[in-house]
Enzyme design. Structure first.
Site, PDB file in Angstrom:
ATOM      1  N   HIS A 164      -6.692 -53.984  88.070  1.00  0.00           N
ATOM      2  CA  HIS A 164      -7.652 -53.333  88.835  1.00  0.00           C
ATOM      3  C   HIS A 164      -7.353 -53.110  90.135  1.00  0.00           C
ATOM      4  O   HIS A 164      -7.723 -52.085  90.885  1.00  0.00           O
ATOM      5  CB  HIS A 164      -9.173 -53.905  88.569  1.00  0.00           C
ATOM      6  N   GLU A 165      -6.845 -53.967  90.621  1.00  0.00           N
ATOM      7  CA  GLU A 165      -6.659 -54.004  92.213  1.00  0.00           C
ATOM      8  C   GLU A 165      -5.496 -53.163  92.129  1.00  0.00           C
ATOM      9  O   GLU A 165      -5.144 -52.456  93.343  1.00  0.00           O
ATOM     10  CB  GLU A 165      -6.239 -55.491  92.685  1.00  0.00           C
ATOM     11  N   HIS A 180      -6.751 -49.708  92.911  1.00  0.00           N
ATOM     12  CA  HIS A 180      -7.090 -49.214  94.175  1.00  0.00           C
ATOM     13  C   HIS A 180      -6.011 -49.016  94.790  1.00  0.00           C
ATOM     14  O   HIS A 180      -5.979 -47.869  95.798  1.00  0.00           O
ATOM     15  CB  HIS A 180      -7.857 -50.466  94.663  1.00  0.00           C
ATOM     16  N   GLU A 238     -15.093 -48.077  92.326  1.00  0.00           N
ATOM     17  CA  GLU A 238     -15.002 -49.104  91.624  1.00  0.00           C
ATOM     18  C   GLU A 238     -14.822 -48.780  89.966  1.00  0.00           C
ATOM     19  O   GLU A 238     -14.213 -49.398  89.340  1.00  0.00           O
ATOM     20  CB  GLU A 238     -16.239 -50.091  91.588  1.00  0.00           C
TER      21      GLU A 238
END
Length: 310
Positions: free
Chosen positions: A131-132, A135, A203
């Site tokens: 997930h990071e 980003h 998100e």
């Protein structure tokens, strides 16, 4: 609109807000001084906000010898995402959480709380890391990091004006002491609204891209559910001391001790989990295609209970 354009628009809005606060404190002269301060702050934030946020959270750099398992998994996920290996940091907080920062993929960093490694399974940690990395690949990290820096400065300027503004000639402020009181109340709310300007869709998109990187949406869904539960049970002291950076974490780190739902920068965890379950169905219950690399040393985390950094 690209990430750099969005950042420029956000900084322009924050500059205008700084000017408005200065005008409320001391009229035109105050507005000019505030705008000069805002210009310097914007320049500083552009080049140093990533390091500032890591310092605010007391993040410590770690290497492959400090956390071999975490390093191995992050390296493989970064390769799958088509990204350079990010710098890794650890934050000594019991609440499981993580965030990414950096102006670009070549200067990115991922910071994880020790609680994430101690309480979560390897599959769940991989989902959070992915997930990071999403980003970073989506170039969200610049605008998120700059916002964390300047949003905190808005409240600081308001408090400065409230403390020292009363010592000035009242004729310098077009609104008088009432403006000082209103500013003290409204400026932090304005900072929260600025943080909300970062679309919640970022998100959802990072969840989707992260799930595609691992090929396992259910691993990330499980991580989000457990992270949300722990956030309501375990206080994150670093985040509470520096709430301006709360929007950078994968799960709101303030939800365990503060009433921030009204200004939450995170979408509902239940909605995020539902979206990941829907994606898993389309991918065939997790999609496959990724498995944790065999440990080079030290063995696996043993369901997340082993201390992987030494």
């Amino acid at each position: 609109m690209g990430g750099y354009v969005k950042t420029a628009v956000l900084l322009a809005a924050l500059t205008a807000l700084f000017g408005g606060i200065g005008f409320a404190i001391a009229g035109q002269q105050g507005m000019i001084l505030a705008l000069l301060f805002a210009g310097g702050m914007n320049l500083f934030a552009w080049w140093n906000s990533d390091r500032m946020v890591l310092r605010m959270q007391n993040a410590q750099p770690i290497g492959p010898h400090d956390a071999p398992r975490l390093y191995e998994i992050t390296a493989q996920l970064a390769q799958r995402a088509g990204l350079p290996m990010p710098a890794l940091y650890v934050i000594h907080e019991d609440q499981p959480n993580a965030f990414a920062t950096g102006r670009s993929p070549s200067s990115a960093a991922v910071a994880v709380n020790t609680g994430l490694l101690n309480l979560m399974s390897e599959e769940e940690v991989a989902g959070v890391i992915a997930h990071e990395l999403a980003h970073i690949r989506n170039r969200d990290t610049l605008i998120m990091t700059v916002t964390a820096t300047v949003a905190g400065a808005i409240s600081m300027l308001a408090n400065f004006g409230f403390i020292f503004g009363g010592q000035r000639d009242r004729n310098q402020s077009p609104f008088g002491p009432i403006a000082m009181i209103l500013m003290l109340i409204l400026a932090p709310l304005a900072a929260a609204v600025v943080q909300m300007a970062i679309s919640r869709s970022r998100e959802y998109e990072a969840d989707r891209v992260g799930a595609e990187i691992t090929g396992n949406p259910l691993g990330l869904a499980s991580a989000l559910q457990r992270l949300d539960g722990y956030a309501h049970q375990i206080q994150n002291y670093g985040a509470e001391a520096n709430p301006a950076a709360a929007h950078m974490f994968i799960i709101n780190p303030l939800s365990g001790a503060r009433m921030d739902n009204l200004f939450s920068t995170h979408p509902s965890t239940a909605n995020r989990v539902a979206a990941l379950h829907d994606l898993a169905g389309r991918m065939g219950q997790g999609g496959g295609g990724w498995s944790a690399p065999a440990p080079a040393s030290g063995g696996p985390w043993s369901q997340g209970r082993r201390n992987p950094w030494g």
